[in-house]
Design a protein around this motif. Structure first.
Motif, PDB file in Angstrom:
ATOM      1  N   GLU A 160      41.489  45.758  36.698  1.00 26.12           N
ATOM      2  CA  GLU A 160      42.406  46.500  35.832  1.00 26.12           C
ATOM      3  C   GLU A 160      41.836  47.867  35.475  1.00 26.12           C
ATOM      4  O   GLU A 160      42.553  48.877  35.452  1.00 26.12           O
ATOM      5  CB  GLU A 160      42.697  45.702  34.557  1.00 26.12           C
ATOM      6  CG  GLU A 160      43.480  44.426  34.771  1.00 26.12           C
ATOM      7  CD  GLU A 160      44.919  44.676  35.192  1.00 26.12           C
ATOM      8  OE1 GLU A 160      45.369  45.834  35.164  1.00 26.12           O
ATOM      9  OE2 GLU A 160      45.586  43.702  35.565  1.00 26.12           O
ATOM     10  N   LEU A 161      40.547  47.926  35.167  1.00 31.12           N
ATOM     11  CA  LEU A 161      39.916  49.202  34.820  1.00 31.12           C
ATOM     12  C   LEU A 161      39.910  50.153  36.005  1.00 31.12           C
ATOM     13  O   LEU A 161      40.126  51.364  35.852  1.00 31.12           O
ATOM     14  CB  LEU A 161      38.485  48.953  34.330  1.00 31.12           C
ATOM     15  CG  LEU A 161      38.364  48.236  32.979  1.00 31.12           C
ATOM     16  CD1 LEU A 161      36.913  47.837  32.722  1.00 31.12           C
ATOM     17  CD2 LEU A 161      38.867  49.140  31.858  1.00 31.12           C
ATOM     18  N   ALA A 162      39.677  49.622  37.210  1.00 32.51           N
ATOM     19  CA  ALA A 162      39.667  50.469  38.401  1.00 32.51           C
ATOM     20  C   ALA A 162      41.058  51.057  38.658  1.00 32.51           C
ATOM     21  O   ALA A 162      41.198  52.250  38.946  1.00 32.51           O
ATOM     22  CB  ALA A 162      39.189  49.661  39.609  1.00 32.51           C
ATOM     23  N   SER A 216      41.837  53.760  36.002  1.00 31.47           N
ATOM     24  CA  SER A 216      41.109  55.024  36.179  1.00 31.47           C
ATOM     25  C   SER A 216      41.669  55.810  37.362  1.00 31.47           C
ATOM     26  O   SER A 216      41.764  57.041  37.316  1.00 31.47           O
ATOM     27  CB  SER A 216      39.613  54.747  36.381  1.00 31.47           C
ATOM     28  OG  SER A 216      39.380  54.031  37.577  1.00 31.47           O
ATOM     29  N   TRP A 217      42.074  55.129  38.412  1.00 25.56           N
ATOM     30  CA  TRP A 217      42.668  55.793  39.579  1.00 25.56           C
ATOM     31  C   TRP A 217      43.994  56.449  39.193  1.00 25.56           C
ATOM     32  O   TRP A 217      44.263  57.600  39.542  1.00 25.56           O
ATOM     33  CB  TRP A 217      42.878  54.756  40.679  1.00 25.56           C
ATOM     34  CG  TRP A 217      43.302  55.346  41.998  1.00 25.56           C
ATOM     35  CD1 TRP A 217      44.584  55.555  42.423  1.00 25.56           C
ATOM     36  CD2 TRP A 217      42.449  55.810  43.033  1.00 25.56           C
ATOM     37  NE1 TRP A 217      44.585  56.113  43.669  1.00 25.56           N
ATOM     38  CE2 TRP A 217      43.291  56.289  44.077  1.00 25.56           C
ATOM     39  CE3 TRP A 217      41.070  55.876  43.207  1.00 25.56           C
ATOM     40  CZ2 TRP A 217      42.790  56.822  45.267  1.00 25.56           C
ATOM     41  CZ3 TRP A 217      40.574  56.396  44.382  1.00 25.56           C
ATOM     42  CH2 TRP A 217      41.417  56.864  45.390  1.00 25.56           C
ATOM     43  N   PHE A 243      44.467  60.586  39.253  1.00 21.26           N
ATOM     44  CA  PHE A 243      45.196  61.188  40.365  1.00 21.26           C
ATOM     45  C   PHE A 243      46.721  61.102  40.243  1.00 21.26           C
ATOM     46  O   PHE A 243      47.437  61.835  40.921  1.00 21.26           O
ATOM     47  CB  PHE A 243      44.767  60.528  41.679  1.00 21.26           C
ATOM     48  CG  PHE A 243      43.291  60.606  41.925  1.00 21.26           C
ATOM     49  CD1 PHE A 243      42.685  61.818  42.231  1.00 21.26           C
ATOM     50  CD2 PHE A 243      42.493  59.466  41.835  1.00 21.26           C
ATOM     51  CE1 PHE A 243      41.317  61.890  42.464  1.00 21.26           C
ATOM     52  CE2 PHE A 243      41.125  59.534  42.060  1.00 21.26           C
ATOM     53  CZ  PHE A 243      40.528  60.752  42.370  1.00 21.26           C
ATOM     54  N   PHE A 244      47.226  60.215  39.396  1.00 21.92           N
ATOM     55  CA  PHE A 244      48.681  60.028  39.284  1.00 21.92           C
ATOM     56  C   PHE A 244      49.090  59.967  37.817  1.00 21.92           C
ATOM     57  O   PHE A 244      49.559  58.933  37.329  1.00 21.92           O
ATOM     58  CB  PHE A 244      49.111  58.748  40.007  1.00 21.92           C
ATOM     59  CG  PHE A 244      48.681  58.692  41.450  1.00 21.92           C
ATOM     60  CD1 PHE A 244      49.372  59.406  42.424  1.00 21.92           C
ATOM     61  CD2 PHE A 244      47.575  57.958  41.820  1.00 21.92           C
ATOM     62  CE1 PHE A 244      48.976  59.367  43.749  1.00 21.92           C
ATOM     63  CE2 PHE A 244      47.165  57.907  43.145  1.00 21.92           C
ATOM     64  CZ  PHE A 244      47.859  58.611  44.114  1.00 21.92           C
TER      65      PHE A 244
END
Length: 210
Positions: free
Chosen positions: A16-18, A21-22, A26-27
């Motif tokens: 969930e954290l990954a 953060s993505w 970036f979005f």
């Protein structure tokens, strides 16, 4: 709160954290690419032949006329038919694409969603096995082992966001989930076409009945 006592639980929080953060890097809000994550409760359903899973283990034992081995009969899980979260995932994807109604703007659909059963479907492994035996007569035996690695005794999901934002609701309760799952294995075990049995159950699910 994210976290978990054991590596399996912690890996879910790490995922969930990954994803978060993505998305944030970036979005961001307003970007045409919209990213949400979705998780499900413990799923049951025909076609699962994995090892060390309660329904496949039960089916293999019952088909041989053996007692069902149960490693952790008191563990409580949010059981649901696999079609429940699949329907939720499709609804979430459609809402993100603007092709399904939602009670909030699309940017508020970003983030994590849980798809799980109502609280009354949070039942013990013993309950699952005993409900299976109502539809496929047999017996079970306690194979608890105190030396096994830690496994959470109680798991639960908070699904308020899916309920209120997407309008998603479970279709089959605990009893119907077990009935449909056992029926799949028994029919296929008797020679029925797995794809045909699956299609019929999807149609029954989509129609809201059994």
């Amino acid at each position: 709160a994210l976290g978990g006592h054991d590596p399996y639980s912690s890996s879910k929080a790490a995922a969930e954290l990954a994803v978060a953060s993505w998305r944030q890097s970036f979005f961001p809000a307003g970007h045409p690419v919209r990213i949400a994550s979705a998780r499900a409760g413990n799923v049951l359903g025909g076609g699962d032949w994995a090892l060390d899973r309660i329904l496949p283990d039960a089916v293999r034992a019952l088909a041989k006329g053996a007692a069902v081995p149960v490693r952790n009969p008191g563990a409580t899980r949010p059981w649901q038919h696999v079609l429940e979260p699949v329907g939720g995932y499709l609804l979430l994807a459609a809402a993100l694409a603007g092709r399904a109604p939602a009670s909030a703007p699309r940017d508020t659909l970003l983030g994590a969603f849980n798809f799980g059963p109502p609280i009354e479907s949070n039942r013990t492994v013993r309950d699952v096995v005993e409900e299976v035996l109502r539809h496929w007569p047999g017996s079970w035996e306690d194979k608890s082992d105190a030396t096994q690695p830690h496994e959470a005794g109680l798991l639960n999901l908070t699904c308020d966001k899916a309920f209120h934002v997407l309008g998603w609701r479970p279709v089959w309760g605990f009893d119907e989930t077990i009935r449909q799952t056992v029926a799949w294995y028994r029919e296929v075990g008797s020679g029925a076409d797995p794809a045909e049995v699956t299609r019929r159950q999807i149609e029954q699910f989509a129609g809201g009945g059994g």
